[in-house]
Each structure stands twice: as C-alpha cells, then as structure tokens.
Motif scaffolding. Structure first.
Motif, mmCIF file in Angstrom:
data_model
loop_
_atom_site.group_PDB
_atom_site.id
_atom_site.type_symbol
_atom_site.label_atom_id
_atom_site.label_comp_id
_atom_site.label_asym_id
_atom_site.label_seq_id
_atom_site.Cartn_x
_atom_site.Cartn_y
_atom_site.Cartn_z
ATOM 1 N N UNK A 56 102.789 -62.316 -22.088
ATOM 2 C CA UNK A 56 101.528 -61.940 -22.547
ATOM 3 C C UNK A 56 101.451 -61.970 -24.246
ATOM 4 N N UNK A 57 100.364 -62.492 -24.717
ATOM 5 C CA UNK A 57 99.985 -62.750 -26.064
ATOM 6 C C UNK A 57 98.933 -62.001 -26.445
ATOM 7 N N UNK A 58 99.255 -61.057 -27.507
ATOM 8 C CA UNK A 58 97.996 -60.523 -27.951
ATOM 9 C C UNK A 58 97.858 -60.539 -29.815
ATOM 10 N N UNK A 59 96.548 -61.057 -30.145
ATOM 11 C CA UNK A 59 96.470 -60.999 -31.506
ATOM 12 C C UNK A 59 95.392 -60.428 -32.210
ATOM 13 N N UNK A 60 95.512 -59.385 -33.102
ATOM 14 C CA UNK A 60 94.136 -58.810 -33.707
ATOM 15 C C UNK A 60 94.370 -58.848 -35.286
ATOM 16 N N UNK A 61 93.765 -59.914 -35.917
ATOM 17 C CA UNK A 61 93.771 -60.149 -37.362
ATOM 18 C C UNK A 61 92.586 -60.237 -37.951
ATOM 19 N N UNK A 83 109.384 -68.943 -42.597
ATOM 20 C CA UNK A 83 108.654 -68.725 -41.390
ATOM 21 C C UNK A 83 107.158 -68.735 -41.500
ATOM 22 N N UNK A 84 106.569 -69.497 -40.385
ATOM 23 C CA UNK A 84 105.007 -69.630 -40.641
ATOM 24 C C UNK A 84 104.609 -69.274 -39.189
ATOM 25 N N UNK A 85 103.567 -68.297 -39.098
ATOM 26 C CA UNK A 85 102.949 -68.175 -37.984
ATOM 27 C C UNK A 85 101.764 -68.457 -37.741
ATOM 28 N N UNK A 86 101.143 -69.321 -36.870
ATOM 29 C CA UNK A 86 100.059 -69.717 -36.800
ATOM 30 C C UNK A 86 99.256 -69.241 -35.512
ATOM 31 N N UNK A 90 93.996 -69.138 -28.393
ATOM 32 C CA UNK A 90 94.885 -69.181 -27.189
ATOM 33 C C UNK A 90 96.416 -69.637 -27.360
ATOM 34 N N UNK A 91 96.816 -69.526 -28.512
ATOM 35 C CA UNK A 91 98.394 -69.950 -28.689
ATOM 36 C C UNK A 91 98.614 -69.155 -30.094
ATOM 37 N N UNK A 92 99.844 -68.851 -30.087
ATOM 38 C CA UNK A 92 100.606 -68.578 -31.352
ATOM 39 C C UNK A 92 101.848 -69.434 -31.266
ATOM 40 N N UNK A 93 102.012 -69.971 -32.554
ATOM 41 C CA UNK A 93 102.947 -70.976 -32.900
ATOM 42 C C UNK A 93 103.931 -70.197 -34.034
ATOM 43 N N UNK A 94 105.183 -70.182 -33.745
ATOM 44 C CA UNK A 94 106.187 -69.724 -34.986
ATOM 45 C C UNK A 94 106.971 -70.784 -35.392
ATOM 46 N N UNK A 119 101.783 -69.903 -25.051
ATOM 47 C CA UNK A 119 100.612 -69.516 -24.472
ATOM 48 C C UNK A 119 100.945 -69.001 -22.988
ATOM 49 N N UNK A 120 99.960 -68.265 -22.854
ATOM 50 C CA UNK A 120 100.204 -67.274 -21.601
ATOM 51 C C UNK A 120 100.670 -67.900 -20.299
ATOM 52 N N UNK A 121 101.751 -67.950 -19.723
ATOM 53 C CA UNK A 121 102.263 -68.465 -18.477
ATOM 54 C C UNK A 121 102.587 -69.736 -18.687
ATOM 55 N N UNK A 122 102.749 -70.334 -19.649
ATOM 56 C CA UNK A 122 102.996 -71.658 -20.024
ATOM 57 C C UNK A 122 104.454 -71.960 -20.596
#
Length: 140
Positions: A103-108, A55-58, A62-66, A79-82
C-alpha cells in the motif's frame, strides 16, 4: 530551495513473531515541488547509525522513492504490488535489498502532508517481515 518543515518518521516492523518494533524519529528538512513531484529532504542523525547521510523522498503520482547518500547509500522504490531490487551500501558492507509495496498513500502540498507505506522487506534474500512507514510533514 524549499520550505522548512518538521518531519516525523514512524516506522513499525513486524517479523514472524508478529510483535511490532516501533521507532519514531524527528527531523528538520525541506519540501519543494518540481515537475508535479514533491521532494522532502533531510539529514540523518548520528543516533540512527546513518550520520552524514542525506535522505530524499521523491513523491510521484504512482511511486515513492527513498534515496540515501553519504555514509549510507541506498534507493528504495515503492509501487503498489511491484517488487523493486537494489543495494544497501554501508561502511560495513553491501547487502542486496528488495521491497514489495502493498500500500502507498501520499497527501502532500507545498506546506506538508503525510506519506504512508506498507511493504515487505528482504535483505540478502532473507525476508524480514512487513513494515509500516508513516511520515508526517508540517511547516515550521
């Protein structure tokens, strides 16, 4: 290739009965940054039914891909609301899949952080309900 990290994945799915089904899994993996994006990579375990799968998370601005590859192949873009469509390929057959992130949130940082996703999931044109995915990444 990256820093070794502990990854805790907590998934909650609420169906039409509104009773959440919660699953929490622990992994060891890596995190690295490339071109202002973060990549978290880990191997699935046999008890998830996805053994021999990576599994790879990118995480982008404005986007998160698994993405999963191996015994199971799939790609989910949040992507929010898409709405994003794709296929979930397993040894037992393929299913069309769609996600709509509410909702998407990332703090890395390069040492870890957190990712939170809230999304609707559809498999083979059937809505499965709302999902919450919380991923905590800490340096080992």
């Amino acid at each position: 290739m990256g820093r070794n990290v502990q990854i805790i994945v907590r998934s909650s799915q609420r169906g039409f009965d509104n009773n959440p089904e919660v699953i929490e899994l622990n992994y060891e993996g890596t995190i690295h940054q490339k071109n202002n994006n973060y990549y978290i990579v880990y191997k699935e375990t046999e008890n998830t039914g996805m053994g021999n799968t990576t599994t790879t998370l990118k995480v982008e601005t404005n986007a998160i891909t698994i993405s999963r590859s191996g015994a199971v192949n799939m790609r989910q873009v949040f992507q929010k609301d898409l709405e994003h469509r794709g296929f979930y390929q397993t040894p037992y057959g393929d299913m069309e899949m769609a996600v709509i992130a509410r909702n998407i949130e990332a703090s890395l940082t390069e040492l870890g952080g957190s990712i939170k996703l809230e999304y609707e999931l559809e498999l083979d044109h059937s809505t499965l309900g709302m999902n919450d995915l919380e991923i905590a990444i800490t340096q080992i």
